[in-house]
Write an enzyme that holds these catalytic residues in place. Structure first.
Site, PDB file in Angstrom:
ATOM      1  N   ALA A  84      39.872  42.222  36.697  1.00 41.14           N
ATOM      2  CA  ALA A  84      38.499  41.638  36.373  1.00 41.14           C
ATOM      3  C   ALA A  84      37.377  42.120  37.431  1.00 41.14           C
ATOM      4  O   ALA A  84      38.006  42.655  38.516  1.00 41.14           O
ATOM      5  CB  ALA A  84      38.181  40.280  36.012  1.00 41.14           C
ATOM      6  N   GLN A  86      35.381  40.753  39.564  1.00 43.60           N
ATOM      7  CA  GLN A  86      35.681  39.752  40.643  1.00 43.60           C
ATOM      8  C   GLN A  86      37.127  39.412  41.102  1.00 43.60           C
ATOM      9  O   GLN A  86      37.551  38.458  41.696  1.00 43.60           O
ATOM     10  CB  GLN A  86      34.773  38.663  40.508  1.00 43.60           C
ATOM     11  N   SER A  87      38.065  40.317  40.712  1.00 41.56           N
ATOM     12  CA  SER A  87      39.513  40.103  40.914  1.00 41.56           C
ATOM     13  C   SER A  87      39.886  39.919  42.288  1.00 41.56           C
ATOM     14  O   SER A  87      39.517  40.949  43.328  1.00 41.56           O
ATOM     15  CB  SER A  87      40.177  41.295  40.156  1.00 41.56           C
ATOM     16  N   ASN A  88      40.567  38.987  42.779  1.00 40.49           N
ATOM     17  CA  ASN A  88      41.086  38.571  44.015  1.00 40.49           C
ATOM     18  C   ASN A  88      42.087  39.731  44.331  1.00 40.49           C
ATOM     19  O   ASN A  88      42.142  40.598  45.363  1.00 40.49           O
ATOM     20  CB  ASN A  88      41.405  37.255  44.345  1.00 40.49           C
ATOM     21  N   ALA A  90      42.675  42.833  43.137  1.00 41.38           N
ATOM     22  CA  ALA A  90      41.835  44.153  43.372  1.00 41.38           C
ATOM     23  C   ALA A  90      41.320  44.386  44.678  1.00 41.38           C
ATOM     24  O   ALA A  90      41.562  45.251  45.446  1.00 41.38           O
ATOM     25  CB  ALA A  90      40.841  44.356  42.325  1.00 41.38           C
TER      26      ALA A  90
END
Length: 208
Positions: A84, A86-88, A90
């Site tokens: 997403a 705000q993916s951690n 990523a």
């Protein structure tokens, strides 16, 4: 079932290449105030993986230590993953790529933020290329499309599924269990969050 000692488990894990992105073990701390708030029943402790410094920490660092090592061993020059906005995961993938001198391409579902904040800002600061798609279902096909395009240009991409939740990534939390039982008596219950399932799979396998 054959019993495996903590030492034997650590020895087995040591034979799988990994990149030491952060010092381990992470500390285990008591939570006396929460225990008191809940009536003073069970002794509560927390394993502080939030205190991992690399890439602003969290459970993703453990998984990427194994997965990025595989990518490096295969000669990859680009890490491609999805999540997403705000993916951690990523964000940590972008940090791993920067650390290893690779490119990072992040396929994220959602609208581009007018002003990047939080993980989206960190992705940009870490030099990642961010590709936006409309839905979760479009992420994996877009990753494959980007990987194929890069290979056609002579690049060496390495695709990482959402959360690095593959058996290799789950080894990060098998290792966490091995750490834990060398830091304290084995707990009766481990409470954790789960989404893509890789952390949970590692914890279950480690406990087994």
């Amino acid at each position: 079932m054959r019993l495996v000692t903590p030492a034997a488990l650590r020895d087995a894990l040591a034979r799988v290449p990994s990149i030491p992105f952060a010092p381990q073990p992470t500390p285990v701390e008591p939570m006396p105030r929460l225990s008191a708030l809940l009536g003073g029943g069970p002794r509560l402790l927390v394993k502080r993986d939030d205190a991992i410094a690399f890439g602003f920490g969290g459970n993703k660092v453990r998984k990427l230590s194994f997965v990025a090592a595989r990518a490096q061993a295969e000669g990859a020059d680009t890490l491609i993953t999805a999540g997403a906005v705000q993916s951690n995961h990523a964000r940590v993938t972008a940090a791993a790529a920067a650390k290893l001198g690779m490119r990072a391409v992040l396929v994220v579902n959602g609208e581009p933020p007018a002003k990047p904040t939080a993980n989206a800002l960190l992705d940009a600061l870490l030099g990642a290329e961010v590709v936006y798609v409309a839905s979760r279902e479009e992420r994996t096909p877009k990753m494959r499309e980007i990987a194929d395009r890069l290979r056609a240009k002579g690049r060496r991409p390495f695709e990482i599924p959402v959360g690095a939740s593959i058996p290799l990534g789950a080894l990060g939390y098998v290792r966490a269990v091995a750490e834990l039982i060398e830091q304290m008596p084995p707990p009766d219950i481990i409470v954790h969050a789960t989404s893509s399932g890789g952390t949970q799979a590692g914890l279950v396998a480690g406990c087994r």
